[in-house]
Design a protein around this motif. Structure first.
Motif, PDB file in Angstrom:
ATOM      1  N   ASN A 132       0.837  -1.204   0.000  1.00  0.00           N
ATOM      2  CA  ASN A 132       0.000   0.000   0.000  1.00  0.00           C
ATOM      3  C   ASN A 132       0.863   1.242   0.000  1.00  0.00           C
ATOM      4  OD1 ASN A 132      -1.552  -2.282   1.256  1.00  0.00           O
ATOM      5  ND2 ASN A 132      -3.171  -0.781   0.972  1.00  0.00           N
ATOM      6  N   VAL A 160      -1.008  -1.227  -4.325  1.00  0.00           N
ATOM      7  CA  VAL A 160      -2.378  -0.778  -4.066  1.00  0.00           C
ATOM      8  C   VAL A 160      -2.333   0.710  -3.728  1.00  0.00           C
ATOM      9  CG1 VAL A 160      -4.431  -1.074  -2.657  1.00  0.00           C
ATOM     10  CG2 VAL A 160      -2.976  -3.036  -3.142  1.00  0.00           C
ATOM     11  N   ASN A 161      -2.987   1.502  -4.539  1.00  0.00           N
ATOM     12  CA  ASN A 161      -2.995   2.945  -4.298  1.00  0.00           C
ATOM     13  C   ASN A 161      -3.797   3.253  -3.041  1.00  0.00           C
ATOM     14  OD1 ASN A 161      -2.559   5.702  -4.916  1.00  0.00           O
ATOM     15  ND2 ASN A 161      -4.654   5.835  -5.664  1.00  0.00           N
ATOM     16  N   THR A 162      -3.175   3.905  -2.065  1.00  0.00           N
ATOM     17  CA  THR A 162      -3.838   4.207  -0.804  1.00  0.00           C
ATOM     18  C   THR A 162      -3.566   5.666  -0.465  1.00  0.00           C
ATOM     19  OG1 THR A 162      -3.382   1.945  -0.110  1.00  0.00           O
ATOM     20  CG2 THR A 162      -4.057   3.473   1.604  1.00  0.00           C
ATOM     21  N   SER A 163      -4.595   6.381  -0.081  1.00  0.00           N
ATOM     22  CA  SER A 163      -4.415   7.796   0.230  1.00  0.00           C
ATOM     23  C   SER A 163      -3.577   7.951   1.492  1.00  0.00           C
ATOM     24  CB  SER A 163      -5.793   8.433   0.394  1.00  0.00           C
ATOM     25  OG  SER A 163      -5.794   9.281   1.501  1.00  0.00           O
ATOM     26  N   ASP A 166      -5.191   7.978   4.884  1.00  0.00           N
ATOM     27  CA  ASP A 166      -5.739   6.754   5.454  1.00  0.00           C
ATOM     28  C   ASP A 166      -4.687   5.678   5.670  1.00  0.00           C
ATOM     29  OD1 ASP A 166      -8.652   7.393   5.435  1.00  0.00           O
ATOM     30  OD2 ASP A 166      -8.196   7.724   3.329  1.00  0.00           O
ATOM     31  N   ALA A 169      -4.505   4.178   9.301  1.00  0.00           N
ATOM     32  CA  ALA A 169      -5.695   3.370   9.568  1.00  0.00           C
ATOM     33  C   ALA A 169      -5.634   2.078   8.765  1.00  0.00           C
ATOM     34  CB  ALA A 169      -6.955   4.151   9.215  1.00  0.00           C
ATOM     35  N   ALA A 170      -5.166   2.183   7.517  1.00  0.00           N
ATOM     36  CA  ALA A 170      -5.090   0.995   6.668  1.00  0.00           C
ATOM     37  C   ALA A 170      -4.119  -0.018   7.259  1.00  0.00           C
ATOM     38  CB  ALA A 170      -4.645   1.388   5.258  1.00  0.00           C
ATOM     39  N   THR A 172      -3.498  -0.720  10.238  1.00  0.00           N
ATOM     40  CA  THR A 172      -4.028  -1.454  11.391  1.00  0.00           C
ATOM     41  C   THR A 172      -4.906  -2.630  10.964  1.00  0.00           C
ATOM     42  OG1 THR A 172      -5.930   0.000  11.505  1.00  0.00           O
ATOM     43  CG2 THR A 172      -4.041   0.593  12.872  1.00  0.00           C
ATOM     44  N   THR A 173      -5.255  -2.727   9.674  1.00  0.00           N
ATOM     45  CA  THR A 173      -6.104  -3.838   9.250  1.00  0.00           C
ATOM     46  C   THR A 173      -5.245  -5.050   8.898  1.00  0.00           C
ATOM     47  OG1 THR A 173      -6.068  -3.271   6.907  1.00  0.00           O
ATOM     48  CG2 THR A 173      -7.752  -2.206   8.245  1.00  0.00           C
ATOM     49  N   ASP A 175      -5.325  -7.194   6.354  1.00  0.00           N
ATOM     50  CA  ASP A 175      -4.887  -7.540   5.002  1.00  0.00           C
ATOM     51  C   ASP A 175      -3.833  -6.592   4.436  1.00  0.00           C
ATOM     52  OD1 ASP A 175      -6.742  -5.612   4.934  1.00  0.00           O
ATOM     53  OD2 ASP A 175      -8.131  -6.592   3.549  1.00  0.00           O
TER      54      ASP A 175
END
Lengths: 349, 273
Positions: A132, A160-163, A166, A169-170, A172-173, A175
């Motif tokens: 990410n 994976v394009n992720t802002s 976020d 927060a991402a 902490t998940t 996947d």
């Protein structure tokens, strides 16, 4: 309003946006990042105004919340100068045909950008994972350079394009297992359990350069604009360096303006190679290393289609540097101009 | 001389008047684009038709350098898939909840206030929680769309159910119908066409949530592409994509409207009588 009357009006407004001419009031924009906070302090403490007055001009220093938006504003002609990295300067304003000049090389990222894995201890473990990151940003470039160094390519991972807003927060998940990001997000992610930083920008020193970029045409017509900015910058640099009361005060102001405290800001500075003196910046600007860095950056940008649909090869946009020109000398849209920093080094400002 | 208020356009006049604003906007755009490009041929803000055509051609008809996909179609398919699954889930939940809550006074008392409150929660604000609950994959995008429009559809169906005249329910009971028969034979046939109308109205928000979800974490999709090239001011890609999304939304809307006429011819007839 008749259409016939609207046409000249539209023509005028669109031409006005692109026309540059000699003037006496300028504006530059900046966004929050450790290496650009000095502009915030310089504007608040009146240092920028002092130097602008010395050259009989006005310089407005404006903060833009969103980094990419600030570059887009500069590209659209809303600002005469803006803070950005070397890669973004090439791929956004220069690729849009706005001739841009790197006026001040402020620092290079020396650990401020990094690759973090959840379950892995070396960069080679990234193979087959989805990663990410903010696609097409310097993070993406860092990943490409990192993969290169361990004999992998982008085909071996899934991006994976992720802002950036976020990213934490991402992470902490469950996947999300690999991220590439920059400070202060990087230090937050590093502080989490079972995170390992497997690669960072300290391993490609001098490649991610944070600079102040100005419009070439504006600079050519108004050299005083460049002189005032460079003069102000090195005064801010000398003020914020060291442990004197004034330096602590300056750095505290920068820390507060970027949403952290003095300790947090100093920690970010530690992974930033600030060029406190013009000599340090000139050394990089005049070096052959810069030419090979920019050719790396141009190759990456071309491979990812960032130089525009019309670009036939990585050298489509010429980059003029003191040590040589990369690419098409007939289409130079991005220049490194050390002459103003040289004046600062010579004490001629 | 006819009064202005009594002057109505004929069929051809209606078409002409309808197309006129579009033509005007197009001409204005082309003039402004030409002016900017004349000043700077590399300007990206207002690309020419040719530049947009080239960008679209490269995305739709040439395999991408990175993985050989035809990006435009891959984006379209993934986005439509997410949107349709999300809307279908929302429609199903909305129908069941709305119908039962509207038809059974006991449920109305229990669920209606909750539904009202839930529909006021801005789904976008809950995104971080959504991530942690369902991850960042396809599920989170579908979930955001479903979460975003289910309350709206459910409330709409609830109201429509309550609008059905009580006389009908009494008649059915006089003829010996029990609760479940009334639900399936009296209410459902009258509610289904209204469900399609509620879905049509909520498609706009559906697109909004889809694009918001794709902007945050994605590897493909129409919204993803727009946010990706936004970094580079590639209006030559963004403008055709926006036009394409608008067209898709229009076609979906029209398909639903036609489906309504084919599937439930009594709905229109009933409305006219």
């Amino acid at each position: 309003m008749k259409l016939t009357r609207l046409i000249p009006l539209l023509l005028c407004t669109s031409l006005a946006a692109t026309a540059a001419n000699a003037k006496d009031s300028f504006s530059i924009c900046w966004s929050i990042y450790v290496g650009w906070m000095p502009w915030a302090y310089g504007a608040d403490a009146g240092i920028v105004d002092k130097w602008a007055d010395k050259y009989g001009i006005d310089i407005d220093v404006v903060q833009i919340n969103d980094y990419v938006e600030s570059i887009n504003q500069f590209t659209a002609g809303e600002f005469d100068g803006c803070t950005m990295t070397n890669m973004d300067a090439l791929t956004i304003p220069a690729a849009s045909g706005v001739d841009s000049t790197g006026l001040i090389l402020g620092d290079y990222s020396n650990g401020n950008d990094g690759i973090v894995l959840k379950n892995g201890s070396t960069l080679a473990d990234i193979e087959g994972q989805s990663v990410n990151l903010v696609e097409l940003s310097v993070s993406h470039y860092l990943l490409a350079r990192g993969l290169d160094s361990v004999g992998l390519s982008e085909a071996d991972v899934e991006v994976v394009n992720t802002s950036d807003a976020d990213m934490v927060a991402a992470y902490t998940t469950d996947d999300v297992t690999a991220v590439v990001t920059w400070n202060p997000l990087l230090s937050e992610i590093n502080a989490m359990d079972n995170s390992t930083e497997v690669f960072n920008s300290a391993q490609i020193p001098g490649e991610i350069i944070d600079m102040l970029v100005v419009n070439t045409e504006t600079l050519a017509e108004n050299p005083n604009f460049g002189k005032a900015l460079v003069g102000a910058w090195y005064e801010i640099m000398s003020t914020m360096q060291g442990d004197s009361a004034a330096a602590i005060e300056a750095r505290t102001a920068m820390a507060v303006a970027s949403g952290t405290d003095l300790a947090g800001y100093d920690a970010q500075l530690a992974s930033t190679e600030m060029f406190y003196s013009p000599e340090q910046a000139l050394e990089l600007a005049n070096s052959d290393t810069l030419v090979s860095t920019m050719s790396n950056v141009a190759e990456f940008s071309f491979d990812h289609g960032l130089l525009g649909m019309g670009a036939p090869d990585a050298g489509f946009i010429g980059i003029e540097m003191p040590a040589g020109t990369f690419g098409d000398a007939g289409n130079v849209q991005f220049r490194f101009d050390p002459s103003f920093m040289q004046m600062a080094a010579d004490g001629a400002l | 001389m006819k009064r202005l208020i009594n002057r109505t356009p004929g069929l051809r006049g209606r078409w002409l008047l309808g197309l006129l604003p579009f033509a005007l906007l197009l001409v204005l755009y082309l003039l402004a684009s030409d002016a900017r490009l004349a000043a700077n041929p590399n300007d990206k803000l207002l690309p020419s038709v040719e530049q947009m055509g080239n960008a679209l051609h490269a995305l739709a008809l040439e395999p991408s350098k990175r993985n050989g996909d035809y990006l435009f179609w891959v984006d379209t398919l993934s986005s439509l898939k997410r949107l349709l699954i999300g809307v279908a889930i929302a429609a199903l939940i909305g129908l069941v909840v709305g119908l039962l809550t509207g038809a059974l006074p006991l449920l109305t008392a229990g669920i209606s206030p909750l539904l009202t409150v839930i529909s006021l929660v801005p789904p976008l604000a809950l995104l971080p929680i959504l991530f942690i609950v369902v991850g960042l994959g396809e599920l989170s995008k579908v979930a955001l769309i479903a979460l975003g429009i289910t309350p709206f559809i459910a409330r709409d169906i609830l109201q429509r159910t309550q609008e059905i005249p009580a006389q009908q329910l009494i008649k059915a009971q006089t003829l010996g119908a029990n609760t479940s028969q009334i639900l399936c034979r009296v209410l459902l046939p009258q509610i289904l066409p209204r469900l399609i109308e509620a879905v049509r109205l909520s498609l706009g928000s559906g697109w909004l949530f889809l694009i918001a979800a794709e902007a945050i974490a994605a590897t493909d999709g129409l919204g993803y592409r727009i946010f990706l090239v936004r970094r580079y001011l590639s209006m030559d890609i963004i403008l055709p994509y926006v036009a394409w999304i608008t067209l898709l939304a229009f076609v979906l809307d029209q398909l639903l409207a036609r489906a309504n006429r084919w599937l439930f011819p009594w709905h229109k007839a009933g409305a006219e009588s």
